[in-house]
Design an enzyme around this catalytic site. Structure first.
Site, PDB file in Angstrom:
ATOM      1  N   SER A  47       0.824  -1.201   0.000  1.00 37.50           N
ATOM      2  CA  SER A  47       0.000   0.000   0.000  1.00 37.50           C
ATOM      3  C   SER A  47       0.864   1.259   0.000  1.00 37.50           C
ATOM      4  O   SER A  47       1.714   1.424  -0.866  1.00 37.50           O
ATOM      5  CB  SER A  47      -0.955  -0.040   1.203  1.00 37.50           C
ATOM      6  N   ASP A 162      -5.632  -3.937  -2.127  1.00 43.37           N
ATOM      7  CA  ASP A 162      -4.559  -3.651  -1.176  1.00 43.37           C
ATOM      8  C   ASP A 162      -3.953  -4.945  -0.615  1.00 43.37           C
ATOM      9  O   ASP A 162      -4.660  -5.826  -0.136  1.00 43.37           O
ATOM     10  CB  ASP A 162      -5.145  -2.817  -0.033  1.00 43.37           C
TER      11      ASP A 162
END
Length: 331
Positions: A47, A162
């Site tokens: 991320s 993610d």
């Protein structure tokens, strides 16, 4: 002449975990390592850790730091466009490109100064996917696609979200590089900060002057365009969903839930695959969407590394096991 060959230096893999606005702590952590001359040979990220890692590996960390400080962090999140909520509330494709390309002209993994591996999650199979070749922007878009908030990204025939869903601090990916020392930065430990959160101050933002790698004209245009985007975004979402004024808004709900999930997953993963050095900046008071706490996050990242610097140096100075073994031609 002596036949003793001096041992080569140990290699270092840096792991940069997920954490949304807490990710600015990675800037301070990297600065502390660079300040002490600690080499960084590999980077694995998840991320926002992938984003900061790629910016650093492109040689543009100073540009990113100046940008988030000048923007005071508050408008960074508003760079994403609201879309009809089918698979996510925000479409980050164009804006991720802008937020990355304003700092560097690098476009592919192969152009980075340091190898970077980005972790994403296959939405359909639940598998961890490691992205480390090809164009950077699709990989960044995938690793930063917070479920429920950002629409999934289509990369190489897979729908990706993610990587924090399965591996918020990807130590195992770093271990696969066979680096001698693995340093991991975990942003979700819940440890309280040393000082109070910095209260947001409303003030006029002065654009930075032209720099060798900072595209100031683009920054000025983006700042002007998104001046009111954050408030407009929340208004549109609340209006669309008919949210009760007494309820937590959808962003806080999603991010708080993900924070709880990632903290628990991280504890399990680190117990199974611990790094050689674990850095846990004191960010417990920061919510994952506190983009106005840039200075605090950077400071805590810097201090977190400084506190472990003796351990890091000791590991780098200790001879590796292979160097202690008898070498051919030696008694």
């Amino acid at each position: 002449m002596s036949d003793m060959t001096p041992p080569s230096r140990k290699t270092v893999a840096l792991v940069l975990g997920s954490g949304s606005s807490r990710g600015w702590a990675h800037i301070g952590a990297i600065e502390a390592l660079v300040e002490e001359g600690i080499p960084i040979d590999f980077i694995s990220g998840c991320s926002v850790g992938s984003y900061v890692g790629a910016i650093f590996a492109s040689g543009s960390l100073d540009s990113l730091k100046h940008f988030v400080l000048s923007m005071d962090g508050r408008k960074v999140f508003s760079y994403f466009d609201v879309v009809f909520p089918r698979s996510g509330l925000l479409d980050g494709t164009k804006k991720v490109a802008e937020l990355f390309s304003m700092h560097t002209a690098v476009e592919r993994f192969s152009e980075l100064n340091i190898p970077v591996m980005m972790v994403a999650t296959d939405l359909q199979r639940g598998e961890k996917i490691v992205l480390k070749s090809g164009p950077l922007l699709p990989a960044l878009r995938a690793t930063m696609s917070v479920p429920g908030l950002f629409a999934p990204a289509r990369v190489k025939g897979r729908w990706l979200v993610d990587g924090g869903v399965v591996d918020p601090v990807p130590v195992g990916v770093a271990r696969a590089t066979e680096a001698d020392v693995v340093i991991a930065v975990d942003l979700n430990s819940g440890i309280a900060s040393r000082r109070m959160r910095i209260p947001p101050v409303e003030e006029e933002v002065t654009p930075l002057q032209d720099g060798p790698k900072f595209k100031s004209e683009l920054l000025v245009k983006l700042t002007d365009y998104y001046e009111t985007a954050e408030s407009n975004f929340k208004h549109k979402i609340n209006e669309l969903l008919g949210r009760d004024s007494g309820m937590p808004d959808i962003i806080d709900t999603v991010m708080s839930s993900i924070n709880i999930m990632q903290e628990r997953i991280t504890r399990i993963n680190l117990a199974v695959e611990p790094p050689d050095v674990l850095i846990q900046p004191r960010l417990g008071a920061l919510k994952m969407m506190d983009f106005d706490q840039v200075e605090l996050a950077i400071e805590e990242g810097y201090i977190g590394v400084r506190e472990k610097m003796e351990d890091i140096k000791a590991l780098l100075e200790t001879p590796s096991t292979s160097s202690l073994l008898p070498q051919p031609g030696r008694p």
